[in-house]
Design an enzyme around this catalytic site. Structure first.
Site, PDB file in Angstrom:
ATOM      1  N   GLN A 102       0.850  -1.204   0.000  1.00  0.00           N
ATOM      2  CA  GLN A 102       0.000   0.000   0.000  1.00  0.00           C
ATOM      3  C   GLN A 102       0.881   1.249   0.000  1.00  0.00           C
ATOM      4  OE1 GLN A 102      -3.653  -0.658   2.848  1.00  0.00           O
ATOM      5  NE2 GLN A 102      -1.911  -1.832   3.640  1.00  0.00           N
ATOM      6  N   HIS A 120      -1.186   1.446  -4.419  1.00  0.00           N
ATOM      7  CA  HIS A 120      -1.620   2.849  -4.314  1.00  0.00           C
ATOM      8  C   HIS A 120      -0.719   3.778  -5.113  1.00  0.00           C
ATOM      9  CE1 HIS A 120      -3.842   1.865  -0.292  1.00  0.00           C
ATOM     10  NE2 HIS A 120      -4.487   1.449  -1.363  1.00  0.00           N
ATOM     11  N   CYS A 136       0.635  18.609 -24.182  1.00  0.00           N
ATOM     12  CA  CYS A 136       0.936  18.604 -22.738  1.00  0.00           C
ATOM     13  C   CYS A 136       2.362  18.128 -22.446  1.00  0.00           C
ATOM     14  CB  CYS A 136      -0.056  17.713 -21.995  1.00  0.00           C
ATOM     15  SG  CYS A 136      -1.556  18.559 -21.481  1.00  0.00           S
ATOM     16  N   CYS A 148       0.600  22.456 -18.096  1.00  0.00           N
ATOM     17  CA  CYS A 148       0.823  22.529 -19.550  1.00  0.00           C
ATOM     18  C   CYS A 148       0.695  23.997 -19.967  1.00  0.00           C
ATOM     19  CB  CYS A 148      -0.223  21.681 -20.284  1.00  0.00           C
ATOM     20  SG  CYS A 148      -0.217  21.944 -22.079  1.00  0.00           S
ATOM     21  N   SER A 190      -2.712  -1.126   9.295  1.00  0.00           N
ATOM     22  CA  SER A 190      -3.846  -1.099  10.231  1.00  0.00           C
ATOM     23  C   SER A 190      -5.017  -1.892   9.654  1.00  0.00           C
ATOM     24  CB  SER A 190      -4.268   0.349  10.482  1.00  0.00           C
ATOM     25  OG  SER A 190      -4.634   0.953   9.239  1.00  0.00           O
ATOM     26  N   PRO A 212       3.260  -4.300  15.808  1.00  0.00           N
ATOM     27  CA  PRO A 212       3.411  -4.121  17.263  1.00  0.00           C
ATOM     28  C   PRO A 212       2.109  -3.742  17.964  1.00  0.00           C
ATOM     29  CG  PRO A 212       4.478  -2.321  16.085  1.00  0.00           C
ATOM     30  CD  PRO A 212       4.035  -3.299  15.063  1.00  0.00           C
TER      31      PRO A 212
HETATM   32  N1  APR Z   1       6.589  -2.515  12.121  1.00  0.00           N
HETATM   33  C1  APR Z   1       5.383  -3.029  11.777  1.00  0.00           C
HETATM   34  N2  APR Z   1       4.210  -2.349  11.901  1.00  0.00           N
HETATM   35  C2  APR Z   1       4.283  -1.095  12.398  1.00  0.00           C
HETATM   36  C3  APR Z   1       5.499  -0.489  12.776  1.00  0.00           C
HETATM   37  C4  APR Z   1       6.681  -1.259  12.620  1.00  0.00           C
HETATM   38  N3  APR Z   1       7.872  -0.763  12.969  1.00  0.00           N
HETATM   39  N4  APR Z   1       5.224   0.778  13.242  1.00  0.00           N
HETATM   40  C5  APR Z   1       3.887   0.942  13.131  1.00  0.00           C
HETATM   41  N5  APR Z   1       3.319  -0.176  12.636  1.00  0.00           N
HETATM   42  C6  APR Z   1       1.910  -0.421  12.343  1.00  0.00           C
HETATM   43  C7  APR Z   1       0.932   0.382  13.165  1.00  0.00           C
HETATM   44  O1  APR Z   1       0.625  -0.300  14.377  1.00  0.00           O
HETATM   45  C8  APR Z   1      -0.273   0.436  12.227  1.00  0.00           C
HETATM   46  O2  APR Z   1      -1.133  -0.662  12.459  1.00  0.00           O
HETATM   47  O3  APR Z   1       1.708  -0.004  11.014  1.00  0.00           O
HETATM   48  C9  APR Z   1       0.340   0.317  10.841  1.00  0.00           C
HETATM   49  C10 APR Z   1       0.249   1.588  10.018  1.00  0.00           C
HETATM   50  O4  APR Z   1      -1.106   1.811   9.782  1.00  0.00           O
HETATM   51  P1  APR Z   1      -1.546   3.061   8.893  1.00  0.00           P
HETATM   52  O5  APR Z   1      -0.804   4.265   9.337  1.00  0.00           O
HETATM   53  O6  APR Z   1      -3.040   3.034   8.884  1.00  0.00           O
HETATM   54  O7  APR Z   1      -0.995   2.737   7.437  1.00  0.00           O
HETATM   55  P2  APR Z   1      -1.621   1.771   6.385  1.00  0.00           P
HETATM   56  O8  APR Z   1      -2.276   0.594   7.047  1.00  0.00           O
HETATM   57  O9  APR Z   1      -0.577   1.479   5.383  1.00  0.00           O
HETATM   58  O10 APR Z   1      -2.745   2.688   5.699  1.00  0.00           O
HETATM   59  C11 APR Z   1      -3.399   2.114   4.575  1.00  0.00           C
HETATM   60  O11 APR Z   1      -4.501   4.183   4.186  1.00  0.00           O
HETATM   61  O12 APR Z   1      -3.978   6.347   4.493  1.00  0.00           O
HETATM   62  C12 APR Z   1      -4.257   5.402   3.514  1.00  0.00           C
HETATM   63  O13 APR Z   1      -3.547   5.107   1.286  1.00  0.00           O
HETATM   64  C13 APR Z   1      -3.100   5.231   2.599  1.00  0.00           C
HETATM   65  O14 APR Z   1      -1.878   3.246   1.999  1.00  0.00           O
HETATM   66  C14 APR Z   1      -2.475   3.936   3.078  1.00  0.00           C
HETATM   67  C15 APR Z   1      -3.678   3.187   3.590  1.00  0.00           C
END
Ligand code: APR
Length: 239
Positions: A102, A120, A136, A148, A190, A212
């Site tokens: 992502q 993405h 363009c 452009c 997440s 974590p």
């Molecule tokens: N190792 C593993 N996981 C980690 C670490 C780490 N060192 N540090 C943080 N995390 C976890 C957090 O606990 C969280 O669950 O990574 C996750 C990050 O979650 P988000 O910030 O929601 O990112 P993501 O899941 O990639 O978001 C998905 O949402 O905002 C949009 O398009 C955007 O691609 C993104 C999508």
């Protein structure tokens, strides 16, 4: 046998592995995740308020500047031990592991992973906001954003904004890899954003979440490792 040892055995026995990654994969490289607080000029905005076409059309220079600041931040960091462990595994076992990410930061690619499915898009790439005129590509005028000189079309980051469709071929390839895999490692997400997060629910094989913190995909996991990407992946992927 510890959970880590159990997962390492699952990796050793898996012929087809998918690593499905999110922003947490890059956290140990120093790239803030989406759920981290925004900083600087954009501290008062949430990504969902900036990463949309209406936001860009309403204030092109502010959204463009946000992406420029993210590009500069990503250029200053390096792939971490997690990215490198994945790429090393792919080198030792060609064709056995597919990365579907992502993330738009390009760190899997910079680590050397081949064939990364960038669900993405990529922060480093631009594309035209509207259908380009015949001039363009030849008449790009510098600016925030570049435009452009002939028709005024704006360049925009080639990333998937909220409300936009994911690149169909990339998503189809990721879904097919998920449906064929023996094992999916869900790392650093997440699980809040679909359709990408749905990949973890269509995996044919066993699902391992590496995070974590608790995530929305924990319930889809056969194993949950409360650990980080850079600490766990070098161990899990070693031969
Ligand atoms: N190792 C593993 N996981 C980690 C670490 C780490 N060192 N540090 C943080 N995390 C976890 C957090 O606990 C969280 O669950 O990574 C996750 C990050 O979650 P988000 O910030 O929601 O990112 P993501 O899941 O990639 O978001 C998905 O949402 O905002 C949009 O398009 C955007 O691609 C993104 C999508």
């Amino acid at each position: 046998m510890s959970e880590r040892e159990r997962v390492r055995e699952l990796v050793r026995g898996a012929r087809r592995i998918v690593v499905f990654s999110g922003a947490g994969m890059s956290a140990e490289s120093g790239v803030p995740t989406f759920r981290d607080a925004q900083t600087g000029l954009w501290a008062k905005f949430r990504p969902e308020e900036l990463a949309t076409e209406p936001a860009f059309r309403a204030n092109p220079s502010m959204v463009w500047d946000w992406y420029v600041s993210r590009r500069e931040a990503v250029a200053r960091v390096a792939p971490n031990a997690g990215h490198l462990a994945i790429a090393d595994f792919q080198r030792r076992h060609p064709g056995r592991l597919t990365v579907a990410t992502q993330n738009v930061d390009g760190l899997h690619q910079r680590a050397g992973s081949p064939g990364v499915l960038a669900l993405h898009g990529n922060l480093a790439d631009d594309k035209w906001l509207d259908v380009p005129c015949e001039r363009c590509d030849l008449a790009v005028e510098a600016g925030r954003p570049p435009r452009c000189a002939h028709c005024g079309n704006l360049l925009r980051p080639a990333v998937v904004w909220f409300g936009e469709a994911l690149p169909a071929r990339v998503l189809a390839e990721a879904e097919s890899a998920a449906r064929a895999c023996d094992l999916m490692l869900v790392v650093g997400t997440s699980g809040a954003v679909y359709p990408a997060a749905g990949l973890a629910r269509m995996a044919r094989g066993q699902v391992v979440v590496v995070n974590p913190q608790a995530s929305d995909l924990d319930d889809a996991a056969d194993v949950v490792l409360r650990d980080t990407a850079a600490r766990s992946l070098p161990y899990l992927l070693e031969d």
